[in-house]
Write an enzyme that holds these catalytic residues in place. Structure first.
Site, short mmCIF file in Angstrom:
data_model
loop_
_atom_site.label_atom_id
_atom_site.label_comp_id
_atom_site.label_asym_id
_atom_site.label_seq_id
_atom_site.Cartn_x
_atom_site.Cartn_y
_atom_site.Cartn_z
N PHE A 191 10.24 -4.90 49.34
CA PHE A 191 11.39 -4.08 49.74
C PHE A 191 11.05 -2.59 49.75
O PHE A 191 11.06 -1.93 50.79
CB PHE A 191 12.56 -4.40 48.81
CG PHE A 191 13.65 -3.38 48.74
CD1 PHE A 191 14.13 -2.77 49.89
CD2 PHE A 191 14.19 -3.02 47.51
CE1 PHE A 191 15.15 -1.82 49.82
CE2 PHE A 191 15.20 -2.08 47.43
CZ PHE A 191 15.68 -1.48 48.58
N ASP A 237 -0.93 -7.03 49.51
CA ASP A 237 0.17 -7.90 49.10
C ASP A 237 -0.31 -9.36 49.10
O ASP A 237 -1.12 -9.74 49.94
CB ASP A 237 1.35 -7.75 50.06
CG ASP A 237 2.69 -8.03 49.40
OD1 ASP A 237 2.89 -9.17 48.92
OD2 ASP A 237 3.54 -7.12 49.35
N ASP A 258 -4.43 -10.40 45.60
CA ASP A 258 -3.63 -10.44 44.38
C ASP A 258 -4.14 -9.39 43.40
O ASP A 258 -5.34 -9.32 43.12
CB ASP A 258 -3.74 -11.85 43.76
CG ASP A 258 -2.67 -12.12 42.72
OD1 ASP A 258 -2.44 -11.25 41.85
OD2 ASP A 258 -2.06 -13.21 42.77
N ILE A 259 -3.24 -8.58 42.86
CA ILE A 259 -3.65 -7.52 41.93
C ILE A 259 -4.14 -8.08 40.61
O ILE A 259 -4.72 -7.34 39.80
CB ILE A 259 -2.51 -6.51 41.68
CG1 ILE A 259 -1.27 -7.21 41.09
CG2 ILE A 259 -2.16 -5.75 42.95
CD1 ILE A 259 -0.19 -6.25 40.61
N TYR A 294 10.41 -8.34 31.02
CA TYR A 294 10.18 -7.43 32.15
C TYR A 294 10.19 -5.98 31.69
O TYR A 294 9.31 -5.19 32.04
CB TYR A 294 11.26 -7.64 33.22
CG TYR A 294 11.22 -6.61 34.32
CD1 TYR A 294 10.19 -6.63 35.27
CD2 TYR A 294 12.20 -5.62 34.43
CE1 TYR A 294 10.14 -5.67 36.28
CE2 TYR A 294 12.16 -4.67 35.44
CZ TYR A 294 11.13 -4.70 36.36
OH TYR A 294 11.07 -3.76 37.35
N LYS A 342 7.13 -3.00 31.91
CA LYS A 342 7.25 -1.72 32.61
C LYS A 342 7.04 -0.54 31.66
O LYS A 342 6.52 0.51 32.06
CB LYS A 342 8.61 -1.62 33.30
CG LYS A 342 8.86 -2.71 34.34
CD LYS A 342 7.74 -2.83 35.36
CE LYS A 342 7.80 -1.75 36.44
NZ LYS A 342 6.78 -1.98 37.49
N ASP A 365 20.86 -8.14 30.12
CA ASP A 365 21.45 -7.09 30.94
C ASP A 365 21.84 -5.88 30.09
O ASP A 365 22.37 -6.02 28.98
CB ASP A 365 22.69 -7.60 31.66
CG ASP A 365 22.40 -8.02 33.09
OD1 ASP A 365 21.24 -7.88 33.52
OD2 ASP A 365 23.33 -8.48 33.78
#
Length: 328
Positions: free
Chosen positions: A17, A37, A62-63, A150, A154, A288
């Site tokens: 995106f 990608d 692939d990274i 996640y 980060k 969340d």
């Protein structure tokens, strides 16, 4: 703002995106753009038109493989690292793969960028790093404990980027994205972002499900503002602006109920029946953050950031794009 032309730029996750929007803009600025990608979440349709451009080169890889990262980075002037496995729920379901992509893959790219002597390594950080901090607005140097695998990955990215600058002299800029939305965002799948998912469901007269009572709020940020931030991070030569992490947002927050109200208002102008689509409320989602609002003062001061699209204008552009896509 003025930008140099003709640079060789690698965009990891360039079929995703944000990556595809960034690739498109860099090509318009007359750069050579290399897209790395593996299409695990990136979509070929996002770059279909770019493949016809003489200065766009697709590298499928692939990274998680260091050799792939090294080969892709060789000779590059700049690296935009957008490749990652997003989604808090996905990381809770599969923390191992999230870690492999977001930490091992990130480290591979840092190593490759260091060895290739790139001018600057600009990477996608995340507002999830603020974790359980309840202070609003979010200020870059005040974070809490992460609330998901996640978010951990980060935050580790930021720590690694800092170490690579201190240890190896690699210049980096981290951009903490806040709920980015816009064209090319995938509305399908179990981990689809809320805005494209809701737009598609409403167009199809299906009832969106809001997690919780709709009072949770987010700093929804239109893609053009995010592209602007990336270009500013690339172009700055100010030592004070380098090797920093910046909130990348609009600087206002809207609840999920605000979001639904705006989506129904704008979409019902195209199809009046959408105004009557029922909204369903479900349980809160694990991991969340209740509220998110960015301070953009640092980016304004050090990068000259001036977001041009507020929440509603961004939604209008986004709806127009999806309406066109789904009407084909």
């Amino acid at each position: 703002m003025e930008f140099v032309k003709g640079k060789k730029i690698l965009v990891t996750g360039g079929a995703g995106f944000i990556g595809s929007n960034l690739c498109e803009k860099l090509l318009k600025l007359d750069h050579w753009v290399y897209c790395l990608d593996n299409f695990s979440t990136g979509r070929r349709e996002n770059i279909a038109e770019l493949l016809e451009h003489p200065k766009f080169i697709l590298i499928e890889g692939d990274i998680r493989t260091l050799r792939t990262c090294s080969e892709a980075t060789e000779g590059m002037d700049y690296v935009f690292h957008e490749a990652a496995l997003g989604s808090v729920p996905r990381s809770i379901k599969d923390p191992i793969t999230t870690n492999e992509v977001n930490i091992t893959g990130f480290l591979n790219m840092l190593m490759a960028a260091k060895e290739a002597n790139v001018t600057k390594f600009i990477y996608a950080a995340s507002s999830s790093t603020y974790g359980d901090s309840t202070s609003l607005p979010k200020v870059e140097d005040q974070i809490g404990k992460p609330l998901s695998p996640y978010a951990i990955t980060k935050y580790v990215n930021e720590l690694y980027a800092d170490i690579f600058h201190r240890t190896y002299g690699l210049n980096t800029v981290g951009l903490r994205y806040f709920n980015v939305f816009g064209r090319n965002q995938d509305p399908d799948g179990g981990y689809a972002a809320v805005i494209p998912k809701f737009i598609k469901m409403l167009i199809q007269h299906e009832s969106p499900v809001i997690n919780g009572d709709g009072s949770f709020s987010r700093d929804f940020t239109y893609i053009e503002n995010v592209v602007q931030m990336n270009l500013l991070a690339m172009s700055t030569d100010d030592e004070a602006a380098l090797n920093q992490v910046y909130n990348t947002a609009f600087g206002e927050r809207n609840t999920l109920n605000d979001l639904i109200d705006n989506l129904k208002e704008l979409l019902s102008q195209k199809d009046p029946a959408i105004a009557d689509v029922k909204i369903i409320y479900g349980p809160d989602r694990i991991g969340d953050i209740p509220h998110s609002l960015a301070s953009i003062d640092k980016a304004q001061k050090l990068l000259g950031y001036a977001p041009k699209f507020d929440f509603k204008s961004g939604l209008k552009h986004t709806i127009d794009w999806y309406w066109g896509q789904m009407s084909r």
